[in-house]
Design a protein around this motif. Structure first.
Motif, PDB file in Angstrom:
ATOM      1  N   ALA A   1       0.827  -1.205   0.000  1.00  0.00           N
ATOM      2  CA  ALA A   1       0.000   0.000   0.000  1.00  0.00           C
ATOM      3  C   ALA A   1       0.860   1.253   0.000  1.00  0.00           C
ATOM      4  O   ALA A   1       0.545   2.247  -0.674  1.00  0.00           O
ATOM      5  N   HIS A   2       1.973   1.234   0.730  1.00  0.00           N
ATOM      6  CA  HIS A   2       2.859   2.394   0.766  1.00  0.00           C
ATOM      7  C   HIS A   2       3.621   2.548  -0.553  1.00  0.00           C
ATOM      8  O   HIS A   2       3.849   3.676  -1.019  1.00  0.00           O
TER       9      HIS A   2
ATOM     10  N   GLU B   1       1.210   4.117  -2.895  1.00  0.00           N
ATOM     11  CA  GLU B   1       1.001   5.516  -2.521  1.00  0.00           C
ATOM     12  C   GLU B   1       2.172   6.383  -2.964  1.00  0.00           C
ATOM     13  O   GLU B   1       1.991   7.486  -3.496  1.00  0.00           O
TER      14      GLU B   1
ATOM     15  N   ALA C   1       2.221   6.841  -6.841  1.00  0.00           N
ATOM     16  CA  ALA C   1       1.191   7.784  -7.273  1.00  0.00           C
ATOM     17  C   ALA C   1       1.574   9.212  -6.901  1.00  0.00           C
ATOM     18  O   ALA C   1       1.413  10.148  -7.694  1.00  0.00           O
ATOM     19  N   LEU C   2       2.098   9.394  -5.699  1.00  0.00           N
ATOM     20  CA  LEU C   2       2.475  10.721  -5.217  1.00  0.00           C
ATOM     21  C   LEU C   2       3.628  11.310  -6.019  1.00  0.00           C
ATOM     22  O   LEU C   2       3.666  12.529  -6.278  1.00  0.00           O
TER      23      LEU C   2
ATOM     24  N   ARG D   1       4.546   5.004   7.471  1.00  0.00           N
ATOM     25  CA  ARG D   1       3.703   6.116   7.025  1.00  0.00           C
ATOM     26  C   ARG D   1       4.423   6.921   5.954  1.00  0.00           C
ATOM     27  O   ARG D   1       5.621   7.200   6.063  1.00  0.00           O
ATOM     28  N   VAL D   2       3.696   7.299   4.904  1.00  0.00           N
ATOM     29  CA  VAL D   2       4.211   8.153   3.830  1.00  0.00           C
ATOM     30  C   VAL D   2       3.926   9.606   4.187  1.00  0.00           C
ATOM     31  O   VAL D   2       2.816   9.946   4.608  1.00  0.00           O
TER      32      VAL D   2
ATOM     33  N   THR E   1      -4.709   2.517   9.968  1.00  0.00           N
ATOM     34  CA  THR E   1      -3.330   2.215   9.570  1.00  0.00           C
ATOM     35  C   THR E   1      -2.311   2.538  10.666  1.00  0.00           C
ATOM     36  O   THR E   1      -1.103   2.465  10.413  1.00  0.00           O
TER      37      THR E   1
END
Length: 465
Positions: free
Chosen positions: A9-10, A13, A16-17, A54-55, A449
């Motif tokens: 998931a990270h 993310e 995409a970021l 965490r991003v 999360t």
């Protein structure tokens, strides 16, 4: 050497970021949890495992310039996040992209990150570190850990973990001619990937023993066996490799399986732990694994593994069977299930696969047997009835389902969707179906999360008792 688990998931993310329409480089931050492994169960050496927690985007006001060969931003946000990481017991990582190439550390990266190390040293002193991650445009990933005493230590592997499992960096050998036939199906890199795997099996009975034997024949390089029980005569109908002499001598299940694995001569390194999975002395071994198979009917053990999956980003492939004999006006109930848990998937609690009361009773029996027997005598204990039916063909087929789910995660042979988080096979009806659920509101493991990739905390896994 350290290694890194990047939660799927990270990873999604971040990509995409950091995607840019003009192909220029871009940057972000990651806050990382960690597993401080005192002794790897196969090498005996200490090592550090990092896991994404965490991003954090680089603030717009801190961005300076970017092109297809560089990205620059102010260190103000780096210093602010160092404070956050230190306060929360995390490690800060800088992430940037190489959109037009594979992931690697350039000379400019070396110089820039050495400057960041100076900031860490000036602010926090010795004993503090930060990490660096590069995402290549071809999907590759590399990472390293900067420390105030050793400079940069490359991560020997980066595992992207989720419904798919990808490895970047060092792999194992190809296993030679023994494993040639499976490479002909899954490709030339498959055997090296499998050889590099570290797999834990919790529970070495009807589903755990065939799981171990299947993994050995696939060429998994390192296997951990965890079980607190010994072989008994009633186990001989379903424990692969167990012998009558093992039952007569009350040989620990982990020792019987280890003998059989090493006797196969396939170069598998085996580590064992005889005890309950939640014992503090098993923590290093469990946190060293890339994947864990849950092959126990112990509800308290399942709660423990459930938490390990989310805190450390280690996929847990859990198994269970339900077998009810046919009686008048009631047909057989015969089903095996495989459930994959970890960040991004519903947890075992939300799926209703753990009975909290049973878990409490199991913990009581383990920690205070006298109190458990007293409660059982007073009819406060649910368990203690007749043993459940068990047939080797069905326990083995469930193990095959579980190992095939791992193969799907590694190869995508069933399609691009990755592992199914829930799969059930009805043996009596010759029927397969997928199962899912929605997280329950407020579930600490899967509704939010906050604990994903949190790593080492006190108390361990945030679990009291």
């Amino acid at each position: 050497m350290p290694d890194l688990i990047l939660l799927e998931a990270h990873g999604a993310e971040l990509r995409a970021l950091l995607a840019t329409p003009d192909g220029s480089e871009a940057a972000a931050y990651l806050l990382l949890g960690a597993a401080g492994i005192g002794a790897d169960p196969w090498s005996g050496e200490p090592r550090r495992r990092l896991v994404s927690h965490r991003v954090v985007p680089v603030p717009e006001e801190d961005k300076v310039s970017a092109s297809d060969v560089h990205v620059t931003w102010s260190t103000r946000s780096f210093v602010r996040l160092l404070k956050v990481a230190e306060a929360e017991g995390l490690t800060l990582a800088v992430v940037h992209t190489h959109p037009g190439s594979h992931a690697f550390f350039s000379d400019q990266d070396d110089a820039n990150e050495a400057d960041l190390l100076g900031i860490v040293r000036n602010r926090s002193g010795n004993g503090h570190s930060f990490a660096s991650v590069v995402l290549g445009g071809d999907g590759s990933v590399c990472a390293r850990l900067w420390t105030t005493s050793h400079g940069a230590e490359p991560c020997d592997r980066v595992m992207v973990a989720g419904r798919r499992i990808h490895f970047h960096g060092r792999s194992g050998d190809d296993g030679g001619d023994v494993f040639d036939r499976q490479a002909r199906l899954f490709g030339p890199t498959f055997n090296g990937t499998v050889r590099g795997l570290r797999v834990g099996i919790v529970g070495c009975g009807g589903t755990g023993s065939p799981t171990a034997m299947l993994l050995v024949r696939l060429g998994v390089g390192r296997i951990l066996l965890v079980d607190d029980d010994v072989v008994e005569a009633s186990n001989l109908n379903r424990i692969h490799g167990a012998r009558r002499s093992d039952a007569d001598g009350a040989v620990p299940k982990v020792d019987a399986l280890r003998r059989e694995i090493e006797g196969a001569g396939l170069g598998v390194a085996v580590a064992t732990f005889k005890g309950w999975v939640g014992d503090e002395h098993a923590r290093d071994a469990l946190r060293s694994c890339d994947v864990l198979f849950g092959c126990t009917d112990d509800h308290d053990g399942r709660i423990f593994l459930n938490r390990v999956a989310y805190f450390y980003g280690i996929p847990v492939i859990d198994m269970g069977l339900r077998m009810v004999p046919a009686r008048e006006n009631r047909p057989y109930e015969m089903a095996g299930r495989v459930t994959v848990v970890g960040p991004g998937a519903p947890c075992l609690m939300c799926r209703g696969l753990i009975d909290p009361r049973r878990a409490m009773e199991e913990a009581l029996r383990r920690t205070d047997p006298a109190a458990y027997e007293a409660r059982k005598a007073e009819a406060y204990v649910l368990g203690g009835g007749d043993p459940a039916p068990a047939v080797v063909t069905f326990t083995t087929e469930t193990a095959c389902m579980a190992v095939n789910e791992l193969l799907q995660g590694l190869t995508g042979f069933r399609g691009a969707g990755g592992m199914r988080t829930g799969r059930q096979r009805k043996f009596d009806a010759v029927e397969d179906r997928s199962t899912t659920c929605h997280p329950r509101a407020g579930c600490e493991m899967c509704a939010g999360t906050d604990v994903w990739g949190r790593g080492d905390v006190r108390p361990f896994l945030g679990r009291v008792g």
